[in-house]
Design a protein around this motif. Structure first.
Motif, mmCIF file in Angstrom:
data_model
loop_
_atom_site.group_PDB
_atom_site.id
_atom_site.type_symbol
_atom_site.label_atom_id
_atom_site.label_comp_id
_atom_site.label_asym_id
_atom_site.label_seq_id
_atom_site.Cartn_x
_atom_site.Cartn_y
_atom_site.Cartn_z
ATOM 1 N N SER A 304 1.605 -8.760 -23.264
ATOM 2 C CA SER A 304 2.055 -9.282 -24.546
ATOM 3 C C SER A 304 3.477 -8.843 -24.812
ATOM 4 N N SER A 305 4.147 -9.588 -25.667
ATOM 5 C CA SER A 305 5.545 -9.292 -25.956
ATOM 6 C C SER A 305 5.701 -8.215 -27.014
ATOM 7 N N LYS A 306 4.594 -7.880 -27.700
ATOM 8 C CA LYS A 306 4.702 -6.862 -28.741
ATOM 9 C C LYS A 306 4.798 -5.469 -28.132
ATOM 10 N N PRO A 307 5.289 -4.475 -28.894
ATOM 11 C CA PRO A 307 5.435 -3.118 -28.353
ATOM 12 C C PRO A 307 4.090 -2.564 -27.908
ATOM 13 N N ARG A 308 4.104 -1.850 -26.817
ATOM 14 C CA ARG A 308 2.872 -1.272 -26.314
ATOM 15 C C ARG A 308 2.514 -0.018 -27.100
ATOM 16 N N VAL A 309 1.234 0.108 -27.430
ATOM 17 C CA VAL A 309 0.763 1.283 -28.149
ATOM 18 C C VAL A 309 0.401 2.350 -27.125
ATOM 19 N N ASP A 310 0.962 3.539 -27.283
ATOM 20 C CA ASP A 310 0.708 4.614 -26.339
ATOM 21 C C ASP A 310 -0.608 5.296 -26.680
ATOM 22 N N LEU A 311 -1.668 4.527 -26.605
ATOM 23 C CA LEU A 311 -3.012 4.967 -26.970
ATOM 24 C C LEU A 311 -3.968 4.220 -26.058
ATOM 25 N N HIS A 312 -4.880 4.943 -25.433
ATOM 26 C CA HIS A 312 -5.694 4.318 -24.397
ATOM 27 C C HIS A 312 -7.149 4.746 -24.549
ATOM 28 N N LYS A 313 -8.035 3.772 -24.439
ATOM 29 C CA LYS A 313 -9.456 4.002 -24.649
ATOM 30 C C LYS A 313 -10.240 3.429 -23.485
ATOM 31 N N VAL A 314 -11.253 4.163 -23.053
ATOM 32 C CA VAL A 314 -12.114 3.668 -21.984
ATOM 33 C C VAL A 314 -13.528 4.167 -22.227
ATOM 34 N N CYS A 315 -14.504 3.284 -22.028
ATOM 35 C CA CYS A 315 -15.910 3.662 -22.153
ATOM 36 C C CYS A 315 -16.485 3.835 -20.749
ATOM 37 N N ILE A 316 -17.162 4.953 -20.505
ATOM 38 C CA ILE A 316 -17.503 5.350 -19.135
ATOM 39 C C ILE A 316 -19.006 5.421 -18.894
ATOM 40 N N GLY A 317 -19.798 4.788 -19.747
ATOM 41 C CA GLY A 317 -21.238 4.863 -19.547
ATOM 42 C C GLY A 317 -21.805 6.148 -20.125
ATOM 43 N N ASN A 318 -22.847 6.674 -19.478
ATOM 44 C CA ASN A 318 -23.547 7.829 -20.059
ATOM 45 C C ASN A 318 -23.277 9.137 -19.331
ATOM 46 N N LYS A 319 -22.266 9.202 -18.455
ATOM 47 C CA LYS A 319 -21.982 10.479 -17.806
ATOM 48 C C LYS A 319 -21.186 11.377 -18.746
ATOM 49 N N ASN A 320 -21.217 12.675 -18.496
ATOM 50 C CA ASN A 320 -20.565 13.614 -19.412
ATOM 51 C C ASN A 320 -19.500 14.470 -18.721
ATOM 52 N N ILE A 321 -18.830 13.880 -17.721
ATOM 53 C CA ILE A 321 -17.667 14.507 -17.102
ATOM 54 C C ILE A 321 -16.703 13.396 -16.727
ATOM 55 N N PHE A 322 -15.414 13.656 -16.921
ATOM 56 C CA PHE A 322 -14.419 12.614 -16.656
ATOM 57 C C PHE A 322 -13.109 13.271 -16.250
ATOM 58 N N ARG A 323 -12.490 12.710 -15.223
ATOM 59 C CA ARG A 323 -11.202 13.218 -14.759
ATOM 60 C C ARG A 323 -10.117 12.203 -15.089
ATOM 61 N N VAL A 324 -9.154 12.630 -15.887
ATOM 62 C CA VAL A 324 -8.009 11.794 -16.237
ATOM 63 C C VAL A 324 -6.898 12.096 -15.243
ATOM 64 N N SER A 325 -6.349 11.062 -14.612
ATOM 65 C CA SER A 325 -5.363 11.290 -13.556
ATOM 66 C C SER A 325 -4.061 10.557 -13.847
ATOM 67 N N ASP A 326 -3.058 10.900 -13.069
ATOM 68 C CA ASP A 326 -1.731 10.294 -13.133
ATOM 69 C C ASP A 326 -1.060 10.485 -14.489
ATOM 70 N N LEU A 327 -1.256 11.652 -15.095
ATOM 71 C CA LEU A 327 -0.551 12.003 -16.318
ATOM 72 C C LEU A 327 0.856 12.513 -15.968
ATOM 73 N N LYS A 328 1.682 12.671 -16.976
ATOM 74 C CA LYS A 328 3.026 13.197 -16.760
ATOM 75 C C LYS A 328 2.997 14.721 -16.812
ATOM 76 N N PRO A 329 3.742 15.379 -15.912
ATOM 77 C CA PRO A 329 3.775 16.838 -15.948
ATOM 78 C C PRO A 329 4.420 17.363 -17.235
ATOM 79 N N ASP A 330 4.013 18.562 -17.633
ATOM 80 C CA ASP A 330 4.576 19.253 -18.795
ATOM 81 C C ASP A 330 4.577 18.367 -20.043
ATOM 82 N N THR A 331 3.449 17.690 -20.285
ATOM 83 C CA THR A 331 3.314 16.791 -21.430
ATOM 84 C C THR A 331 2.010 17.091 -22.154
ATOM 85 N N GLN A 332 2.048 17.110 -23.476
ATOM 86 C CA GLN A 332 0.838 17.382 -24.260
ATOM 87 C C GLN A 332 0.104 16.079 -24.545
#
Length: 591
Positions: A304-332
Motif C-alpha cells: 500500500s502507498s500509506k506509511p507502514r506501521v512499525d507494529l507486527h502481529k502473528v497468531c501461532i496456534g496453541n504452542k507456548n514458545i516462540f522465537r522472533v528472528s532477524d531483529l536489529k542489534p542494540d534495539t529495544q
C-alpha cells in the motif's frame, strides 16, 4: 438485560406499523415497554430465553447501532470525540450476578455505570391510563440513578458483583482525546459464560534467550485451553514503541490488510514481519528458521502507498514458545501476547515485556605497519576498519589499494575528519597531506555481489612502491588476422616504469565462457600459483612515451581448433604482482 414479550399488544399500537416491521423495530418497541409504567401491580420479569437470545445474537443487524446491550455477548462500537454515548440493559431480579467489561481500543475512555429502579406504577392521576410515550421515556432517562462504578483510562476495566439489584442499568461512555473504537461485554451469568480466556497464575511473558538479532519468548498456557479444553490460540505483537493493553488496541493500529495470519505448521516459528507488505516466507524453507524482512513474491501482497506501521502481529496456534528472528542489534522491542478464544473471538492480554537485543560484536581494529602490505578479506556487504598511526612526523601519507575482485568503497579519516571517499577497482594510489601525530582511520565496505579481497599498503615514504604501476586499460587484445592453427598474437599496454611481464596460458574446453572467466578474475593470485607448464615467457618493458607504451607477443606451439585462456602478470620491484584481464582465444581449426 432481558427483553420482555408480555403485555405487548396495547403498547405496540403506540408505534405505527409496529407489527410486521423489522426485528430491530420490535426490539426497540420492547425496550420502550420496559421504560413505561406498566400496571399498578408489580410484575416479575422473566429470565433470559436462551434459545431466543442465540437466535438474536446471530443476527448481526439485530443490535447494530442500538442502545441495548445484549446479555452475554461482546459488542463493538465507535465514539466520536467529546460526544457521549449511553447504553442500557436490564437486570430482572434482585440478587443477580452481574459483570460488565469495557475495553478501550486506541484512546482512553471515561465511563460510568449506574442503576435506577424501574417504575412499577402508572402515574396518570389515578385514571389507569398510561402517560404519553415520550413523557414516560423522558421521565426515566432524565433521572441520574445510583452510580455503581466509574473509570478513566485505557486499561481493560470491569465491574463485577455477585448480587446486584434489579433495575435499569446505564453505561455512559466518553472519549475526550479522539474518535475511537471500544468494546463492551455484559452478562448476568458470569460463572457459566466465562467469555474471556482465563490467565494462568503467572501471566508474564518470559524472555528465555537474547541475541543480537533473535529473542525467544515463553509463557504459561491459559487454563481455558489446558483445563476447559476451549479452542485457544496465542497472538504475539512486536513493536518498538510501547506495550499494548488489549488486542483491539493493536488492531486499531494496523490496517485492515494486516489481519490475523494463518498459524504456522507445527514445530515451526515464523516472523511477525513476514506478512502484508513484507511478504510471506516460502515453503521451501520448511524446517529452517523463519526470518524477518525476507520478501517473497510467491505470497507477497501488493504494497500500500500509506506509511507502514512499525507494529507486527502473528497468531501461532496453541504452542507456548516462540522465537522472533532477524531483529536489529542494540534495539529495544516490546512484546505482547494475547490468548484468543477462536469460538467467541474474545481475548485476554498477558503481562507484556520488553527486551533490548545485544550489540553488534565490535570489530577488531587492524593496525597497519608503515610500508608493509596487509591482506584484507571482507564478507559480502560487510566492512572492515583499519588504523594507520605513523610513528614519526611526516609531510605526506600514501595509501596504495589493490582490489582483487569487485570494487570496494574506501573512506579515510584523519582525527575524525573525512579526507577521502571513493570506490576502488583494480590498483589505485592516493596521496594525502600529512599531519604530526595524526591517526588515520580506514573504512572498507565490501561489494553487494560477493566477498571482497584486497591488499592495502600505507606509508609515509613516497619512494616506497609495493604495487607495480598499471595503465588505465588492463585489457589484453588478440589480433584475429594474425591467428593461425598453432599460434595467436596479443598486445597490452605498459607504463613509463620498467616492470616485468609474464604470460601464462591454459587450455580450456569449448564450453568455457565469459561467466567462468569472471569467476577466476582474482587479480591478487600471482604467477607463483600457476603450473610451470603453463608459463610462456617473461620480459621487461616500459616506454617514456606513454602513447607508445604498447607491447605485443606471439604465443606459439598451440593445437589447432583449441581454446586457451591467456593471463598477463605485471610484477613490481617488491615482488607483488597484478594480473591483467584474462583473454580467451581460439586457434584456427583449418589452415
Amino acid at each position: 438485560m432481558m427483553v420482555r414479550e408480555s403485555q405487548v399488544s396495547w403498547s405496540c399500537q403506540l408505534v405505527s406499523g409496529c407489527e410486521g416491521k423489522h426485528q430491530m423495530l420490535l426490539l426497540r418497541c420492547l425496550l420502550l415497554l420496559l421504560l413505561l409504567p406498566l400496571s399498578s401491580m408489580p410484575q416479575k420479569l422473566p429470565t433470559r430465553d436462551e434459545e431466543l437470545f442465540q437466535m438474536q445474537i446471530r443476527d448481526t443487524a439485530f443490535f447494530h447501532d442500538s442502545s441495548v446491550i445484549p446479555d452475554g455477548a461482546e459488542i463493538s462500537s465507535y465514539l466520536f470525540r467529546d460526544t457521549p454515548k449511553r447504553y442500557f440493559f436490564v437486570v430482572e431480579e434482585d440478587n443477580t450476578p452481574l459483570a460488565v467489561t469495557v475495553t478501550p481500543c486506541d484512546a482512553p475512555l471515561e465511563w460510568k455505570l449506574s442503576v435506577q429502579e424501574l417504575p412499577e406504577e402508572a402515574s396518570g392521576e389515578g385514571s389507569g391510563e398510561p402517560e404519553p410515550l415520550e413523557q414516560q421515556k423522558q421521565q426515566i432517562t432524565n433521572e441520574e440513578g445510583t452510580e455503581l462504578f466509574s473509570y478513566k483510562g485505557n486499561d481493560v476495566e470491569y465491574f463485577a458483583s455477585s448480587s446486584s439489584p434489579s433495575g435499569l442499568y446505564q453505561l455512559d461512555l466518553l472519549s475526550t482525546e479522539k474518535d475511537t473504537h471500544f468494546k463492551v461485554y455484559a452478562t448476568t451469568t458470569p460463572e457459566s459464560d466465562q467469555p474471556y480466556p482465563e490467565l494462568p497464575y503467572d501471566p508474564r511473558i518470559d524472555v528465555t534467550s537474547l541475541g543480537r538479532t533473535t529473542v525467544t519468548l515463553t509463557w504459561k498456557p491459559s487454563p481455558t485451553a489446558s483445563l476447559l479444553k476451549q479452542p485457544i490460540q496465542y497472538c504475539i505483537v512486536i513493536n518498538k514503541e510501547h506495550n499494548f493493553k488489549s488486542l483491539c488496541a493493536v488492531e486499531a493500529k494496523l490496517s485492515s490488510d494486516d489481519a490475523f495470519m494463518m498459524a504456522p505448521k507445527p514445530g515451526l516459528d515464523f516472523s511477525p514481519f513476514d506478512f502484508a507488505h513484507f511478504g510471506f516466507p516460502s515453503d521451501n524453507n520448511f524446517g529452517k528458521e523463519r526470518n524477518f524482512l525476507k520478501p517473497s513474491s510467491k505470497y507477497g501482497r501488493q504494497t500500500s502507498s500509506k506509511p507502514r506501521v512499525d507494529l507486527h502481529k502473528v497468531c501461532i496456534g496453541n504452542k507456548n514458545i516462540f522465537r522472533v528472528s532477524d531483529l536489529k542489534p542494540d534495539t529495544q522491542y516490546y512484546f505482547d501476547m494475547f490468548a484468543v478464544n477462536t469460538n467467541t473471538n474474545t481475548s485476554t492480554a498477558y503481562i507484556g515485556t520488553f527486551a533490548r537485543t545485544k550489540e553488534e560484536a565490535k570489530q577488531k581494529m587492524v593496525e597497519l605497519k608503515d610500508g608493509r602490505v596487509t591482506d584484507v578479506f571482507i564478507k559480502r556487504k560487510g566492512g572492515k576498519f583499519l588504523q594507520f598511526a605513523p610513528i614519526s612526523s611526516h609531510q605526506k601519507v600514501i595509501f596504495s589499494i589493490h582490489s582483487c575482485l569487485d570494487a570496494v568503497q574506501v573512506q579515510v579519516r584523519r582525527d575524525g575528519k573525512l579526507l577521502l571517499s571513493q570506490n576502488v577497482e583494480g590498483v589505485r594510489q592516493f596521496q594525502l597531506q600529512g599531519k604530526a601525530k595524526a591517526k588515520y582511520l580506514i573504512r572498507l565496505k565490501g561489494s553487494k555481489k560477493g566477498a571482497s579481497i584486497l591488499k592495502l599498503l600505507a606509508t609515509t615514504r613516497p619512494n616506497k612502491q609495493s604495487f607495480p604501476s598499471l595503465p588505465e586499460d588492463t585489457r589484453v587484445k588478440a589480433f584475429d588476422k594474425l591467428r593461425t592453427c598453432s599460434s595467436v598474437t596479443v598486445a597490452w599496454l605498459g607504463t613509463q616504469d620498467r616492470n616485468k611481464f609474464c604470460i601464462y596460458k591454459r587450455e580450456v574446453g569449448d564450453s568455457y565462457n565469459e561467466e567462468q572467466k569472471k569467476r577466476e578474475q582474482n587479480q591478487c593470485l600471482g604467477p607463483d600459483m600457476r603450473k610451470k607448464s603453463e608459463k610462456v615467457l617473461c620480459k621487461y618493458f616500459h616506454s617514456q612515451n606513454i602513447q607508445k607504451a604498447v607491447t605485443t607477443e606471439t604465443i606459439r606451439g598451440l593445437q589447432p581448433g583449441k581454446s586457451y585462456l591467456l593471463d598477463v602478470y605485471v610484477i613490481g620491484h617488491s615482488g607483488h604482482s597484478v594480473k591483467y584481464q584474462s583473454k580467451l582465444v581460439k586457434t584456427r581449426k583449418f589452415c
